[in-house]
Each structure stands twice: as C-alpha cells, then as structure tokens.
Design a protein around this motif. Structure first.
Motif, mmCIF file in Angstrom:
data_model
loop_
_atom_site.group_PDB
_atom_site.id
_atom_site.type_symbol
_atom_site.label_atom_id
_atom_site.label_comp_id
_atom_site.label_asym_id
_atom_site.label_seq_id
_atom_site.Cartn_x
_atom_site.Cartn_y
_atom_site.Cartn_z
ATOM 1 N N GLU A 149 0.938 -1.362 -0.101
ATOM 2 C CA GLU A 149 0.021 -0.107 0.044
ATOM 3 C C GLU A 149 0.723 1.319 0.043
ATOM 4 N N GLN A 150 1.813 1.144 0.903
ATOM 5 C CA GLN A 150 2.838 2.509 1.018
ATOM 6 C C GLN A 150 3.437 2.671 -0.390
ATOM 7 N N LEU A 151 4.171 1.551 -0.875
ATOM 8 C CA LEU A 151 4.744 1.791 -2.195
ATOM 9 C C LEU A 151 3.923 2.197 -3.329
ATOM 10 N N TYR A 152 2.697 1.454 -3.531
ATOM 11 C CA TYR A 152 2.050 2.164 -4.571
ATOM 12 C C TYR A 152 1.576 3.658 -4.386
ATOM 13 N N MET A 153 1.533 4.102 -3.221
ATOM 14 C CA MET A 153 1.341 5.661 -3.232
ATOM 15 C C MET A 153 2.622 6.378 -3.269
ATOM 16 N N ASP A 154 3.759 5.689 -2.845
ATOM 17 C CA ASP A 154 4.801 6.436 -3.263
ATOM 18 C C ASP A 154 5.092 6.403 -4.692
ATOM 19 N N PHE A 155 4.763 5.552 -5.560
ATOM 20 C CA PHE A 155 4.838 5.330 -7.085
ATOM 21 C C PHE A 155 3.814 6.665 -7.593
ATOM 22 N N TYR A 156 2.545 6.570 -7.088
ATOM 23 C CA TYR A 156 1.801 7.672 -7.342
ATOM 24 C C TYR A 156 2.392 9.160 -7.322
ATOM 25 N N ASN A 157 2.759 9.227 -6.082
ATOM 26 C CA ASN A 157 3.404 10.705 -5.787
ATOM 27 C C ASN A 157 4.691 10.874 -6.473
ATOM 28 N N ALA A 158 5.226 9.908 -6.982
ATOM 29 C CA ALA A 158 6.563 10.044 -7.892
ATOM 30 C C ALA A 158 6.288 10.526 -9.167
ATOM 31 N N LEU A 159 5.071 10.410 -9.657
ATOM 32 C CA LEU A 159 4.704 10.448 -11.151
ATOM 33 C C LEU A 159 4.239 12.006 -11.316
ATOM 34 N N LEU A 160 4.498 12.383 -12.675
ATOM 35 C CA LEU A 160 3.990 13.429 -13.078
ATOM 36 C C LEU A 160 2.349 13.443 -13.528
ATOM 37 N N LYS A 161 1.729 14.478 -13.587
ATOM 38 C CA LYS A 161 0.545 14.426 -13.913
ATOM 39 C C LYS A 161 0.244 13.491 -15.196
ATOM 40 N N ASP A 162 -0.716 12.589 -15.521
ATOM 41 C CA ASP A 162 -0.982 11.668 -16.507
ATOM 42 C C ASP A 162 0.323 10.632 -16.626
ATOM 43 N N GLY A 163 1.237 10.460 -15.634
ATOM 44 C CA GLY A 163 2.060 9.574 -15.844
ATOM 45 C C GLY A 163 1.692 8.102 -15.790
ATOM 46 N N PHE A 164 2.422 7.227 -16.316
ATOM 47 C CA PHE A 164 1.833 5.768 -16.360
ATOM 48 C C PHE A 164 2.466 5.057 -15.289
ATOM 49 N N PHE A 165 1.813 3.877 -14.858
ATOM 50 C CA PHE A 165 2.440 2.929 -13.898
ATOM 51 C C PHE A 165 2.249 1.715 -14.362
#
Length: 273
Positions: free
Chosen positions: A229-245
């Motif tokens: 859960e923590q990691l997925y939020m870290d990835f979300y925050n690390a992306l620019l707007k409209d960025g892909f995961f």
C-alpha cells in the motif's frame, strides 16, 4: 514440541538479525513464506539441517553471504519479458509520452524499480530509440534503474548479457543495439548513455519523483500488504500528471492508490495518474 517450535522461531529471528546486520537487507519487509523459500535454497545447498546450523555457518564462513544475497534477490528475467505488455508500451504508452512533450523542453524520465540486471530499462530504451529515430538525440531521456542488489546493478551497468536473456529480442534490435562478443551480447553506447543504475531500497530509501512512467513488475508480490500500500502511494506521488504506472501481471493495486490511479489497460496492469 512447543519448545522445539520456539527454538526454531528464535533461530529464524537470529538469522534475520544477522542478515540485516551484514547485508543491510531488511527481512521484515518481506512475506515470511517467500523469505523462507529463498533461505531454504541455501540451507539445502550447504547441507544445513536447521536455521541454527545455518547461523553457525554464516558466523564461521563470511563467503556464504554473497551466495545468500543472490538467493534472496534472484529474479528470472530477460529482455521484453511478457511481450504483450511491451506491445502496449510500444504502441500506446511511449507514443503518448512523446506526444505530450510538444515543442517545449523534451525531457522523458522513466523509472525501472527493482530493475535486477537492467533488461527492463534497456528494453524501454530500445523502444524509445526505435520510435524516435533521428529525433532521439533531441530529447533529454533518462531511464533510471534501481535495485538493492549490487551484483545485479553491476551487471546492468556493464550491459553484458547471455543468449538466454536475449531470447525475446527481435532480430532488428539485436543488430542495432548490441555487439556480439563470443557468446555474449553487449548493449550499445547509444542506450547506455540514457540509462543509469543505482542502489535504492524502495521502502526505506529516499523518495524519488518527477517521472513520466514507472515500471515495477513482479517486485511488490514479495512485500507485506501494508508495505505494498505504501509503495503504490509512493509511486503515485513520484509520477507527473498523467504519468503511467506499469505493474506485474499477478499484482493488484490495493489501499488508497486503487482509487487514485485510473485503469489504462487493466488486462496488462497499466494505470495512469
């Protein structure tokens, strides 16, 4: 019997403490079932009957630590693994990133998290070079691969691979992006100049940000649910707007992030900020 189990648990905890102290590998982040499976590989290889036997071996023979680290971090990997994912990346994701850059500063930043020996980072670099053609050098491209295993990172930096790792590389890419030397294939300097590899602990390391796309495939399945859960939020925050995961085919978004990402291609586990 209870006493035997308690001793076994104590020996297991002692082993985890030794691993953390001598390898800097935080065992508590990982699911016990996964962690024990990896350790059991070394117990069998060293003919250690119990965790206590293996602890004694580690205390008397420091040469066992590199072997243990390899067992804990080993990944079966090759270029363009799961070609159906790369098909979407090539035809949709990377073209969308390129188009979004317009005429301004053409900077593309991509993170390969848990990059192992670097094949994912170089696979992405090949696709970008192929798509951009003569415009490749007009972009400031940086593909960052991170991992906790220094031997894997060293191999990634060297960019030297065996035939087994090349099995899904299309012939045109083989001739364009690799030099064959004996039985090995060496990544071209063109790709090396846009990639960098560094040691990074996804959980306790410094946070990264500013990425157009993040690939973290078949890594989080080994982590405890709370850490996922923590990691997925870290990835979300690390992306620019409209960025892909892009995540692994057997992985699922959980926690707050599942309501924040929007599904881009659910089948291939590709999401967008």
């Amino acid at each position: 019997m209870l006493e035997t189990m308690q001793k076994k648990d104590a020996d297991y905890e002692m082993l985890k403490t030794l691993i953390h102290k001598n390898l800097g590998f935080n065992c508590e982040q990982y699911k016990d079932s996964h962690f024990k499976r990896r350790i059991d590989v070394r117990l069998r290889a060293t003919n250690s009957g119990t965790y206590r036997d293996y602890v004694k071996l580690l205390q008397s023979n420091s040469n066992e630590y590199p072997e243990l680290m390899e067992a804990l971090t080993v990944n079966v990997t090759n270029f363009f693994r799961n070609p159906e994912v790369y098909d979407v990346v090539e035809k949709e994701i990377l073209p969308a990133l390129i188009k979004a850059k317009g005429t301004g500063l053409k900077s593309i930043r991509i993170w390969s998290a848990g990059c192992s020996i670097g094949v994912e980072a170089y696979s992405i670099a090949m696709l970008l070079h192929y798509l951009l053609g003569n415009d490749f050098n007009k972009y400031n491209i940086k593909i960052t691969g991170t991992d906790i295993d220094k031997d894997s990172l060293l191999k990634a930096q060297q960019g030297i691979y065996s035939g087994a790792e090349m099995k899904d590389v299309r012939p045109a890419f083989l001739s364009s992006y690799f030099v064959k030397e004996g039985n090995n294939f060496i990544v071209s300097e063109e790709l090396k100049k846009v990639t960098q590899f560094k040691k990074q602990d996804l959980i306790s390391g410094p946070k990264m940000n500013g990425f157009d796309a993040i690939f973290c495939r078949n890594v989080t399945i080994y982590f405890q649910k709370e850490l996922q859960e923590q990691l997925y939020m870290d990835f979300y925050n690390a992306l620019l707007k409209d960025g892909f995961f892009v995540m692994g085919k057997t992985e699922t978004l959980i926690g707050p992030s599942k309501d924040m990402f929007r599904a881009y291609n659910s089948k291939e586990r590709i999401y967008q900020k």
